[in-house]
Design an enzyme around this catalytic site. Structure first.
Site, PDB file in Angstrom:
ATOM      1  N   GLU A  42       0.864  -1.192   0.000  1.00 56.19           N
ATOM      2  CA  GLU A  42       0.000   0.000   0.000  1.00 56.19           C
ATOM      3  C   GLU A  42       0.896   1.236   0.000  1.00 56.19           C
ATOM      4  O   GLU A  42       1.754   1.382   0.869  1.00 56.19           O
ATOM      5  CB  GLU A  42      -0.885  -0.013   1.247  1.00 56.19           C
ATOM      6  CG  GLU A  42      -1.595   1.293   1.547  1.00 56.19           C
ATOM      7  CD  GLU A  42      -2.160   1.335   2.966  1.00 56.19           C
ATOM      8  OE1 GLU A  42      -2.284   2.437   3.509  1.00 56.19           O
ATOM      9  OE2 GLU A  42      -2.453   0.261   3.530  1.00 56.19           O
ATOM     10  N   LYS A 132     -10.539  -1.943   8.196  1.00 59.92           N
ATOM     11  CA  LYS A 132      -9.213  -1.739   8.763  1.00 59.92           C
ATOM     12  C   LYS A 132      -9.393  -1.279  10.210  1.00 59.92           C
ATOM     13  O   LYS A 132      -9.882  -0.182  10.459  1.00 59.92           O
ATOM     14  CB  LYS A 132      -8.475  -0.681   7.930  1.00 59.92           C
ATOM     15  CG  LYS A 132      -7.210  -0.142   8.537  1.00 59.92           C
ATOM     16  CD  LYS A 132      -6.602   0.882   7.579  1.00 59.92           C
ATOM     17  CE  LYS A 132      -5.979   2.033   8.325  1.00 59.92           C
ATOM     18  NZ  LYS A 132      -5.406   3.036   7.420  1.00 59.92           N
TER      19      LYS A 132
END
Length: 216
Positions: A42, A132
């Site tokens: 990411e 998340k």
């Protein structure tokens, strides 16, 4: 595409977070992460030159080698720009329905930041692929475990404060994967050109995840 990306992230178990890394070192950094056995990366949207970095990474590695996404995505405009640059998934620190809608519209996965069960339900109902748990270091494995009771159908990715000392606890609590930043991508090592250190960090987490999953 969304389900395939989610499958890869579940399989890898670790999302390595590249934040604030010099764009010139992006390819070497990602390659070191890949060599260490972590194939999901990411790149945060607040990193200078993020769009160029996403383009370079996505064009330098096959989808089988590296799955690349954009993190710290705060709005639909950023979501679309990063996807056009090659991001295969989007990660947010908080719940923004427009970001989830944009990801769904173009077939990309989204992992939405949450800190309460209510936020988790809202994000999942809006179409997020995973939530998340952030900041995981503060909320802890106990939060993940407790949320898994009534909300076990919602996959969790604890992020923020995950390290080699607590990564097993998060998986034992039911995490689908974890997000790891500086414990893998040590920017001091990047600045020194010590990509072997990045590789070793990634390998340590890959092994820790395998161990936590019983060697599977």
């Amino acid at each position: 595409m969304s389900s395939e990306t989610t499958r890869r992230i579940r399989e890898t178990g670790v999302v390595a977070i590249v934040r604030g890394t010099d764009a010139d070192a992006a390819i070497e950094t990602v390659d070191a992460i890949r060599r260490g056995g972590v194939s999901t990366v990411e790149v945060t949207a607040n990193t200078d030159g993020v769009l160029d970095m996403l383009r370079e990474v996505s064009s330098s590695f096959t989808e089988e080698e590296v799955t690349v996404g954009a993190g710290t995505v705060l709005d639909a405009e950023t979501a679309r720009a990063t996807m056009l640059a090659g991001a295969e998934f989007l990660v947010t620190p908080s719940f923004d329905e427009d970001v989830v809608r944009t990801a769904n519209r173009y077939g990309n996965a989204s992992f939405v930041g949450i800190a309460t069960p209510t936020e988790a339900v809202r994000a999942f109902e809006a179409g997020a692929d995973m939530v998340k748990v952030f900041p995981a270091g503060t909320l802890g494995p106990g939060f993940v475990s407790a949320m898994g009771g009534p909300l076990g159908h919602i996959p969790t990715v604890p992020t923020g404060g995950v390290n080699l000392e607590n990564v097993r606890d998060f998986f034992e609590a039911g995490a689908a994967a974890v997000g790891v930043g500086s414990s893998i991508v040590d920017n001091d090592a990047v600045n020194r050109g010590d990509f072997d250190a990045i590789e070793e960090n990634a390998r340590a987490f890959a092994e820790a995840v395998r161990d936590a999953r019983g060697g599977a």
